[in-house]
Design a protein around this motif. Sequence first.
Motif, PDB file in Angstrom:
ATOM      1  N   SER A 151     -10.375  43.185  30.853  1.00 17.65           N
ATOM      2  CA  SER A 151     -11.380  43.041  31.912  1.00 17.65           C
ATOM      3  C   SER A 151     -10.743  42.379  33.122  1.00 17.65           C
ATOM      4  CB  SER A 151     -12.569  42.219  31.427  1.00 17.65           C
ATOM      5  OG  SER A 151     -12.161  40.922  31.039  1.00 17.65           O
ATOM      6  N   CYS A 152     -11.216  42.759  34.292  1.00 17.50           N
ATOM      7  CA  CYS A 152     -10.657  42.249  35.550  1.00 17.50           C
ATOM      8  C   CYS A 152     -11.790  42.131  36.565  1.00 17.50           C
ATOM      9  CB  CYS A 152      -9.579  43.209  36.049  1.00 17.50           C
ATOM     10  SG  CYS A 152      -8.845  42.787  37.632  1.00 17.50           S
ATOM     11  N   PRO A 153     -11.928  40.974  37.216  1.00 20.88           N
ATOM     12  CA  PRO A 153     -12.980  40.840  38.236  1.00 20.88           C
ATOM     13  C   PRO A 153     -12.839  41.924  39.304  1.00 20.88           C
ATOM     14  CG  PRO A 153     -11.987  38.708  37.758  1.00 20.88           C
ATOM     15  CD  PRO A 153     -11.143  39.739  37.071  1.00 20.88           C
ATOM     16  N   GLU A 154     -13.938  42.503  39.703  1.00 13.96           N
ATOM     17  CA  GLU A 154     -13.910  43.609  40.653  1.00 13.96           C
ATOM     18  C   GLU A 154     -13.251  43.202  41.964  1.00 13.96           C
ATOM     19  OE1 GLU A 154     -17.042  46.799  42.689  1.00 13.96           O
ATOM     20  OE2 GLU A 154     -17.716  45.383  41.146  1.00 13.96           O
ATOM     21  N   GLY A 155     -12.344  44.049  42.429  1.00 13.99           N
ATOM     22  CA  GLY A 155     -11.696  43.827  43.712  1.00 13.99           C
ATOM     23  C   GLY A 155     -10.523  42.859  43.671  1.00 13.99           C
ATOM     24  N   THR A 156     -10.152  42.418  42.486  1.00 10.77           N
ATOM     25  CA  THR A 156      -9.030  41.481  42.388  1.00 10.77           C
ATOM     26  C   THR A 156      -7.813  42.156  41.750  1.00 10.77           C
ATOM     27  OG1 THR A 156      -9.625  40.663  40.194  1.00 10.77           O
ATOM     28  CG2 THR A 156     -10.626  39.559  42.091  1.00 10.77           C
ATOM     29  N   SER A 191       0.589  41.398  40.423  1.00 12.27           N
ATOM     30  CA  SER A 191       0.326  42.295  41.568  1.00 12.27           C
ATOM     31  C   SER A 191      -0.366  43.589  41.132  1.00 12.27           C
ATOM     32  CB  SER A 191       1.638  42.632  42.282  1.00 12.27           C
ATOM     33  OG  SER A 191       2.500  43.361  41.421  1.00 12.27           O
ATOM     34  N   TYR A 192      -0.667  43.728  39.832  1.00 13.78           N
ATOM     35  CA  TYR A 192      -1.247  44.971  39.322  1.00 13.78           C
ATOM     36  C   TYR A 192      -2.756  45.032  39.582  1.00 13.78           C
ATOM     37  CZ  TYR A 192       2.971  45.941  36.498  1.00 13.78           C
ATOM     38  OH  TYR A 192       4.240  46.193  36.072  1.00 13.78           O
ATOM     39  N   SER A 193      -3.231  46.224  39.920  1.00 14.52           N
ATOM     40  CA  SER A 193      -4.660  46.489  39.870  1.00 14.52           C
ATOM     41  C   SER A 193      -5.001  46.906  38.441  1.00 14.52           C
ATOM     42  CB  SER A 193      -5.024  47.624  40.832  1.00 14.52           C
ATOM     43  OG  SER A 193      -4.425  48.849  40.395  1.00 14.52           O
ATOM     44  N   HIS A 194      -6.295  46.989  38.135  1.00 18.55           N
ATOM     45  CA  HIS A 194      -6.705  47.408  36.792  1.00 18.55           C
ATOM     46  C   HIS A 194      -6.196  48.822  36.504  1.00 18.55           C
ATOM     47  CE1 HIS A 194      -9.305  48.596  33.437  1.00 18.55           C
ATOM     48  NE2 HIS A 194      -9.451  47.292  33.200  1.00 18.55           N
ATOM     49  N   THR A 195      -6.243  49.682  37.505  1.00 15.37           N
ATOM     50  CA  THR A 195      -5.765  51.061  37.340  1.00 15.37           C
ATOM     51  C   THR A 195      -4.271  51.101  37.052  1.00 15.37           C
ATOM     52  OG1 THR A 195      -7.479  51.857  38.852  1.00 15.37           O
ATOM     53  CG2 THR A 195      -5.610  53.328  38.446  1.00 15.37           C
ATOM     54  N   GLN A 196      -3.510  50.282  37.788  1.00 16.49           N
ATOM     55  CA  GLN A 196      -2.058  50.235  37.566  1.00 16.49           C
ATOM     56  C   GLN A 196      -1.723  49.708  36.177  1.00 16.49           C
ATOM     57  OE1 GLN A 196      -1.299  47.838  41.110  1.00 16.49           O
ATOM     58  NE2 GLN A 196      -0.051  49.489  41.985  1.00 16.49           N
ATOM     59  N   LEU A 197      -2.450  48.694  35.737  1.00 20.76           N
ATOM     60  CA  LEU A 197      -2.210  48.144  34.405  1.00 20.76           C
ATOM     61  C   LEU A 197      -2.508  49.185  33.332  1.00 20.76           C
ATOM     62  CD1 LEU A 197      -1.495  45.647  32.667  1.00 20.76           C
ATOM     63  CD2 LEU A 197      -3.937  45.133  32.616  1.00 20.76           C
TER      64      LEU A 197
END
Length: 348
Positions: A151-156, A191-197
């Motif tokens: 899980s990752c806070p939106e926009g972070t 530096s990763y976004s959720h998509t990149q991870l």
Amino acid sequence: KFEFNPKVGIDNPALTLTEDTDGEGVGEPRFYLLTKDNTETFGFCLHEELGCQGHVIRQIELGGVAQRRGLQDGDRLLQVNGHFVDHMDHVRVVQKIKASGNQVLLAVLDGDSYEAAKSLGRDLSQMLPDDIRPRLCHVTRDKSGFGFSVSCPEGTKGTFQLSVLQDGPADRAGVPPGSWLLELNGDSVKSYSHTQLTKKLKQSGNKVTLLVASSAVEEFYRLRGLRVTAALADTSWLPFKVRELHLVKGPAGYGFLLKEDDCSSGGVGQFLWEVDAGLPAERAGMKEGDRVLAVNGESIEGLDHEQTVHRIRAREDQVTLLVIDPAGDEFYHSVGFGGHGPALAGEP
């Protein structure tokens, strides 16, 4: 008196705890994260002194790393890389610091507070957090996947918390529920976004290596302005282990040759070859191709072949070697341990 002047360099300065006293003259432990290259030293000696309890910080070099970080003359060393050392034999404490390689995390207490705590009969280990080590975990996918979700806070970016499936692959590999993901396969995720991870996880195939920190461990480092790295990690959950070999020389010697060679993952290392059947080296568990990490508890990082041989011969009839096999060696390089694998983390 046993003196120690290890090598260490400069990394992020450690922010220390405020020394609030509790009315009994006992302050709080302070923490220092130190890193090195081969040209720098800690700039202090560790003493064992007659009539003085504990492992004592002395001879702080003017302008050196220790002074710049805030270590004080007379401080007592309580912890090395998360291991409580006040009760340990002094020589063993010295070895633990030397075996740390490029980075070491120290916890100290000022001399007056130490003496006051001792006089009050306090258990000094209770003054320190239970666990301050991140964890390195190697997860193998099964039919259900890796056994965790992110899980990752939106926009972070770079803030990932793991939900762990009970009895799934991640749980069995030692990933704590609710832990924070710091590195994936040796690379920082900050530096990763959720998509990149998610993409990186898919590219990992059936196996993935995670550096994770529980909420308590993450908070410990964040509040002190310290950077969490794989070099400080608890590696006990990993399938790759270092081995400690104790050899006693026989009439025909130890029964092995030491060879300097290129490491598969880069750099130069000292390798064990021509292990003779039936002689002390083989009986101790030595295998051809093992790489030497430490000799008699002291890291050989930065030493050349001749210097390593000299270390091995320093004790006439016995030697203790910390070694790792080729597969383990390559793995530790891949996750950022550099030249010394789990020796940095105080293993085994």
